[in-house]
Design an enzyme around this catalytic site. Sequence first.
Site, PDB file in Angstrom:
ATOM      1  N   LYS A 271       0.832  -1.209   0.000  1.00 27.79           N
ATOM      2  CA  LYS A 271       0.000   0.000   0.000  1.00 27.79           C
ATOM      3  C   LYS A 271       0.872   1.267   0.000  1.00 27.79           C
ATOM      4  O   LYS A 271       0.421   2.335  -0.393  1.00 27.79           O
ATOM      5  CB  LYS A 271      -0.941   0.002   1.201  1.00 27.79           C
TER       6      LYS A 271
HETATM    7  C1  LIG Z   1      -4.356  -4.574   0.381  1.00 28.26           C
HETATM    8  C2  LIG Z   1      -3.544  -5.819   0.263  1.00 28.26           C
HETATM    9  C3  LIG Z   1      -3.829  -6.812  -0.707  1.00 28.26           C
HETATM   10  C4  LIG Z   1      -5.026  -6.733  -1.639  1.00 28.26           C
HETATM   11  O1  LIG Z   1      -4.895  -5.724  -2.602  1.00 28.26           O
HETATM   12  P1  LIG Z   1      -6.198  -5.187  -3.360  1.00 28.26           P
HETATM   13  O2  LIG Z   1      -5.724  -4.046  -4.175  1.00 28.26           O
HETATM   14  O3  LIG Z   1      -7.161  -4.780  -2.292  1.00 28.26           O
HETATM   15  O4  LIG Z   1      -6.714  -6.319  -4.189  1.00 28.26           O
HETATM   16  C5  LIG Z   1      -3.007  -7.930  -0.769  1.00 28.26           C
HETATM   17  N1  LIG Z   1      -1.970  -8.075   0.080  1.00 28.26           N
HETATM   18  C6  LIG Z   1      -1.659  -7.153   1.019  1.00 28.26           C
HETATM   19  C7  LIG Z   1      -0.508  -7.397   1.933  1.00 28.26           C
HETATM   20  C8  LIG Z   1      -2.428  -5.984   1.141  1.00 28.26           C
HETATM   21  O5  LIG Z   1      -2.111  -5.090   2.086  1.00 28.26           O
END
Ligand SMILES: *Cc1c(COP(=O)(O)O)cnc(C)c1O
Length: 493
Positions: free
Chosen positions: A109
């Site tokens: 993120k």
């Molecule tokens: C948010 C997240 C995801 C999922 O990503 P999306 O864009 O919501 O599909 C997968 N792995 C981790 C570690 C995340 O923080």
Amino acid sequence: MKFYSTRNKKAEVSGAEAVCRGISDEGGLFVPQSFPEFSSEQIKAFCGEPYENVAAQVIGEFLPELKNELPEYTRAAYSRFDGDPAPLVKVFDKTYVLELWHGPTHAFKDIALTLLPYLLQGSKKLLGNLSTTLIPVATSGDTGKAALEGFSGVGGTAVAVFYPDGGVSDLQRLQMITTEGDNVFVSAVKGNFDDAQTAVKKAFTDTELKSALAKLKIELSSANSINFGRLAPQITYYFTAYADLAEGKQIRFGDKVDFCVPSGNFGDILAGYYALKMGLPVGRLICASNINNVLADFISTGTYDARREFRKTSSPSMDILVSSNLERLVFDLSGENDELTASRMAKLKEEGVYSLTPHEAEAMLRVFAAGYASEEEVADTVAEYFDEYGYIIDPHTAVAAAVAAKTRDDNTPVVILSTASPHKFAASVLKAIEERPTGNELKDLQKLEEVTALEVPESLINLPTKEKIFTDCIELGDVNGTIIAFAERLGKK
Ligand SMILES: *Cc1c(COP(=O)(O)O)cnc(C)c1O
């Protein structure tokens, strides 16, 4: 470049407005009216370019009004990463892992949330918006810290994070409550994640709160993953991964590459679909789910059915039953039919289910493939990667690695997106490789380092010695009052 809403194409906005508003008034998501395309010469030119330069070019196609500022923004955001923000690692034949977790909070993120504050700041300036933007966030762990790190110290913005008391890991709590900065605030709330989320959502529609904030020249905005400003930065790493493969002579230019993406809210994989629409030679986009496999089922059957039990797993960031970004794909597959999309989303809300037409479902399967991994498969995959290749992955990445193994076509290279550092989920990783977790997350980090020789990042080791700045726990009913009190302190600074 104009954007419109997936539920009302007449709701047309500029990119800057899309970033500032996050979501359209009727609840639809902003999408670009057309997709810019890169020629193969342009994609070739990404080989060897620093990540920040590719990011500025990719995002600049969608936000041309910020073209001059973007190089400065991407440099500031990505200088906070430990080296390359998206290094590609070859694990075995035709199988690569794209490590997206070298940012300040060690989860993917960071790629979008280190940049979003600058996009927001620049967009506000263009629109002549002089108020301070306050971002309330409810978090189950990762997003809160990534938002705090991204917004801390960025002028004209502030962030207030609410996490469920006892509902996040010790490590995640320490990461959040030790965040420094004049424009950040963190509090525990008495309740679970859904309670915290509901309280924060209510703040957005509370007119009393809004008018109290307006007097302080403060407005609320959202940093969650439906904001186009979070999606655009994620398109970049599909291009850099491809360029790295070509540059390293792993593929010939123009060859197709598959991407396997651990999915929750469908933002990450949708960015891959947008890269494909922009001309990247993508073979298949493989959507990987954990046992909350609503997305994998949707892709296989064309029916989205959220009427199922929510299950907690070792990959908590993917424990999601309603994937908000999927609406953008559904809109695209419908031939950009806003009325149909709106009615499907209404049906999802009322009945928990909707279906694509057979024609749309076929079109989806020309690009997407899907699968899911059981908890046992996830642990086995962590162990397999460690035992056979000496490479350690976290449970989210392992979901994708397991699904890639089940669905791949042996002739096509596959890039597995790695979304979290193994350190953030040390106990699960230790268990998977048949080591005993210590019962203390910080000790688990050290144990993981001893067993795997994977160095613990300094920002995690130092956590216990950092000052605990935010120690309050509030009642759910006090969220609005707490936001106002924080806003008043901001006003005085
Ligand atoms: C948010 C997240 C995801 C999922 O990503 P999306 O864009 O919501 O599909 C997968 N792995 C981790 C570690 C995340 O923080």
